[in-house]
Motif scaffolding. Structure first.
Motif, PDB file in Angstrom:
ATOM      1  N   ALA A  31       0.829  -1.217   0.000  1.00 13.80           N
ATOM      2  CA  ALA A  31       0.000   0.000   0.000  1.00 13.80           C
ATOM      3  C   ALA A  31       0.855   1.253   0.000  1.00 13.80           C
ATOM      4  N   ALA A  32       1.931   1.250   0.789  1.00 13.85           N
ATOM      5  CA  ALA A  32       2.804   2.422   0.856  1.00 13.85           C
ATOM      6  C   ALA A  32       3.483   2.677  -0.483  1.00 13.85           C
ATOM      7  N   LEU A  33       4.015   1.620  -1.092  1.00 11.69           N
ATOM      8  CA  LEU A  33       4.710   1.776  -2.369  1.00 11.69           C
ATOM      9  C   LEU A  33       3.732   2.121  -3.483  1.00 11.69           C
ATOM     10  N   THR A  34       2.540   1.534  -3.447  1.00  9.61           N
ATOM     11  CA  THR A  34       1.515   1.843  -4.453  1.00  9.61           C
ATOM     12  C   THR A  34       1.130   3.316  -4.413  1.00  9.61           C
ATOM     13  N   ALA A  35       0.881   3.832  -3.220  1.00 10.71           N
ATOM     14  CA  ALA A  35       0.488   5.233  -3.077  1.00 10.71           C
ATOM     15  C   ALA A  35       1.578   6.167  -3.578  1.00 10.71           C
ATOM     16  N   THR A  36       2.830   5.829  -3.284  1.00  8.57           N
ATOM     17  CA  THR A  36       3.936   6.716  -3.663  1.00  8.57           C
ATOM     18  C   THR A  36       4.214   6.660  -5.154  1.00  8.57           C
ATOM     19  N   LEU A  37       4.302   5.457  -5.724  1.00  6.62           N
ATOM     20  CA  LEU A  37       4.533   5.353  -7.168  1.00  6.62           C
ATOM     21  C   LEU A  37       3.386   5.985  -7.952  1.00  6.62           C
ATOM     22  N   GLY A  38       2.171   5.853  -7.426  1.00  4.48           N
ATOM     23  CA  GLY A  38       1.008   6.374  -8.140  1.00  4.48           C
ATOM     24  C   GLY A  38       0.979   7.877  -8.280  1.00  4.48           C
ATOM     25  N   VAL A  39       1.576   8.606  -7.319  1.00  2.00           N
ATOM     26  CA  VAL A  39       1.479  10.073  -7.355  1.00  2.00           C
ATOM     27  C   VAL A  39       2.649  10.736  -8.062  1.00  2.00           C
ATOM     28  N   ILE A  40       3.617   9.976  -8.554  1.00  4.34           N
ATOM     29  CA  ILE A  40       4.783  10.593  -9.192  1.00  4.34           C
ATOM     30  C   ILE A  40       4.404  11.502 -10.364  1.00  4.34           C
ATOM     31  N   PRO A  41       3.586  11.038 -11.347  1.00  2.00           N
ATOM     32  CA  PRO A  41       3.251  11.933 -12.462  1.00  2.00           C
ATOM     33  C   PRO A  41       2.481  13.182 -12.019  1.00  2.00           C
ATOM     34  N   GLU A  42       1.527  13.019 -11.104  1.00  5.40           N
ATOM     35  CA  GLU A  42       0.761  14.179 -10.646  1.00  5.40           C
ATOM     36  C   GLU A  42       1.662  15.178  -9.927  1.00  5.40           C
ATOM     37  N   THR A  43       2.609  14.688  -9.153  1.00  3.84           N
ATOM     38  CA  THR A  43       3.522  15.567  -8.432  1.00  3.84           C
ATOM     39  C   THR A  43       4.323  16.428  -9.397  1.00  3.84           C
ATOM     40  N   ILE A  44       4.727  15.855 -10.511  1.00  5.35           N
ATOM     41  CA  ILE A  44       5.588  16.571 -11.461  1.00  5.35           C
ATOM     42  C   ILE A  44       4.792  17.324 -12.514  1.00  5.35           C
ATOM     43  N   LEU A  45       3.720  16.709 -13.019  1.00  3.08           N
ATOM     44  CA  LEU A  45       2.975  17.284 -14.144  1.00  3.08           C
ATOM     45  C   LEU A  45       1.675  17.955 -13.738  1.00  3.08           C
ATOM     46  N   TRP A  64      -1.044   6.920 -13.703  1.00  2.96           N
ATOM     47  CA  TRP A  64      -0.037   7.352 -14.674  1.00  2.96           C
ATOM     48  C   TRP A  64      -0.674   7.715 -16.013  1.00  2.96           C
ATOM     49  N   ALA A  65      -1.687   6.944 -16.410  1.00  9.67           N
ATOM     50  CA  ALA A  65      -2.335   7.185 -17.705  1.00  9.67           C
ATOM     51  C   ALA A  65      -3.090   8.508 -17.734  1.00  9.67           C
ATOM     52  N   THR A  66      -3.382   9.077 -16.564  1.00  9.59           N
ATOM     53  CA  THR A  66      -4.043  10.376 -16.512  1.00  9.59           C
ATOM     54  C   THR A  66      -3.135  11.482 -17.021  1.00  9.59           C
ATOM     55  N   PHE A  67      -1.819  11.310 -16.879  1.00  2.00           N
ATOM     56  CA  PHE A  67      -0.873  12.369 -17.216  1.00  2.00           C
ATOM     57  C   PHE A  67       0.079  12.010 -18.352  1.00  2.00           C
ATOM     58  N   LEU A  68       0.209  10.729 -18.669  1.00  3.39           N
ATOM     59  CA  LEU A  68       1.191  10.307 -19.662  1.00  3.39           C
ATOM     60  C   LEU A  68       0.572   9.325 -20.650  1.00  3.39           C
ATOM     61  N   CYS A  69       1.084   9.332 -21.875  1.00  2.00           N
ATOM     62  CA  CYS A  69       0.660   8.351 -22.876  1.00  2.00           C
ATOM     63  C   CYS A  69       1.302   7.007 -22.545  1.00  2.00           C
ATOM     64  N   VAL A  70       0.484   5.992 -22.470  1.00  4.04           N
ATOM     65  CA  VAL A  70       0.996   4.666 -22.115  1.00  4.04           C
ATOM     66  C   VAL A  70       1.571   4.004 -23.366  1.00  4.04           C
TER      67      VAL A  70
END
Length: 334
Positions: A239-253, A309-315
């Motif tokens: 859960a901790a790793l999922t939450a953190t990896l999931g927010v990387i694109p939103e944090t940057i973009l 990730w797909a919300t901010f980047l082309c898969v």
């Protein structure tokens, strides 16, 4: 009962206060006046960052001392400070002391002597606040670099926040604000990693293998290692790793306003982070997901990350091909 407006003003001030800048301003004033004579002012000390870390970390009898809303506010506040100011000012752990007079303040920051004790002092605080976080950071030794203060602060906080994320994830899924707290902590870890990854203060800038996603995911490895002997909760690790990896694109973009508003960072560094994420982000994510798959988790965690990730980047097509089969199988079982 306090005045709600006064309470709000206090919390806003606590989020944004900058003791270091106040001290440097006093020193600059004296240089402009060409005098070494101190005035009669006193400088109000106290670390905002440590105040929020205390709220996030402190536990008693296996439970967090602070309430869920208080911990969420603390998580939002460290994110706000990480995004909006200079790192060495935002992580103001060196100003946790009694108020000082102006004469003392004029001698601060004159040399590097105050930097080296920071790690040990922070570790001792964690020894009292949270034994697990202390265990995670206890072996940390600062690497010699020309930006030692920033390196110590960022390394310690990334490790500490990853440990706090894990302990937060150990709470039941229906704990109020649990997921929001995890995401804010994850966004702070990403922000700190970004600001050192591309600023020239971190060795990973010259190592192409150690990308931003790599830095973020590897921050959790010592946490999960300590958890095996401390109190292992594989699903909490997931859960901790999922939450953190999931927010990387939103944090940057992303630019969601509030704590996740505009990042105060050199545009060139932000552009470099965006380019890295777009060119190799999914490849790095795929490698990180292999570690996630080894944890006690279900496929839903991976799909949650992919959706974010797909919300901010082309898969990439190859990624779609890899994930399509497992996704169809997962949905067919629901």
């Amino acid at each position: 009962q306090g005045n709600p407006r006064q309470a709000n003003d206090f919390l806003v001030e606590l989020q944004s206060r900058n003791v270091r800048r106040r001290i440097l301003s006093l020193q600059q004033r004296n240089r402009d006046r060409k005098t070494n004579t101190a005035g009669g002012d006193r400088v109000e000390m106290g670390s905002s960052w440590l105040a929020f870390m205390a709220v996030l970390c402190q536990m008693k009898d296996g439970s967090f001392v602070a309430s869920a809303p208080e911990r969420l506010f603390a998580a939002q506040s460290v994110l706000h400070r990480a995004r909006r100011g200079k790192i060495i000012e935002a992580i103001d752990i060196e100003v946790e002391s009694a108020d000082v007079d102006e004469e003392f303040a004029l001698q601060m920051y004159r040399g590097p002597e105050f930097v080296l004790p920071l790690a040990d002092e922070f570790k001792q605080l964690m020894r009292h606040w949270n034994p697990f976080v202390f265990e995670v950071i206890s072996g940390y030794v600062a690497a010699h670099t020309y930006s030692l203060e920033e390196r110590i602060k960022v390394d310690l906080m990334i490790l500490s926040l990853a440990a706090v994320s894990y302990i937060t994830a150990c709470q039941p899924d229906d704990t109020p604000h649990r997921n929001a707290t995890l995401e804010n902590i994850g966004s702070t870890i990403t922000t700190l990693a970004l600001r050192t990854r591309f600023s020239g203060t971190n060795d990973t800038q010259t190592n192409p293998e150690q990308s931003l996603v790599w830095m973020v995911s590897h921050a959790f490895r010592p946490v999960f290692g300590k958890a095996q002997s401390f109190h292992a909760e594989p699903r909490a690790a997931s859960a901790a790793l999922t939450a953190t990896l999931g927010v990387i694109p939103e944090t940057i973009l992303g630019n969601s306003g509030g704590a996740k508003g505009k990042m105060s960072v050199d545009p060139k560094h932000l552009e470099a982070a965006v380019n890295e994420l777009r060119t190799r982000g999914f490849g790095d994510l795929w490698n990180a997901l292999q570690h996630l798959s080894s944890l006690d988790t279900d496929r839903r965690s991976i799909f949650v990350i992919m959706a974010k990730w797909a919300t901010f980047l082309c898969v990439p097509t190859v990624f779609v091909d890899e994930i399509a089969g497992p996704l169809v199988e997962y949905l067919s079982l629901k």
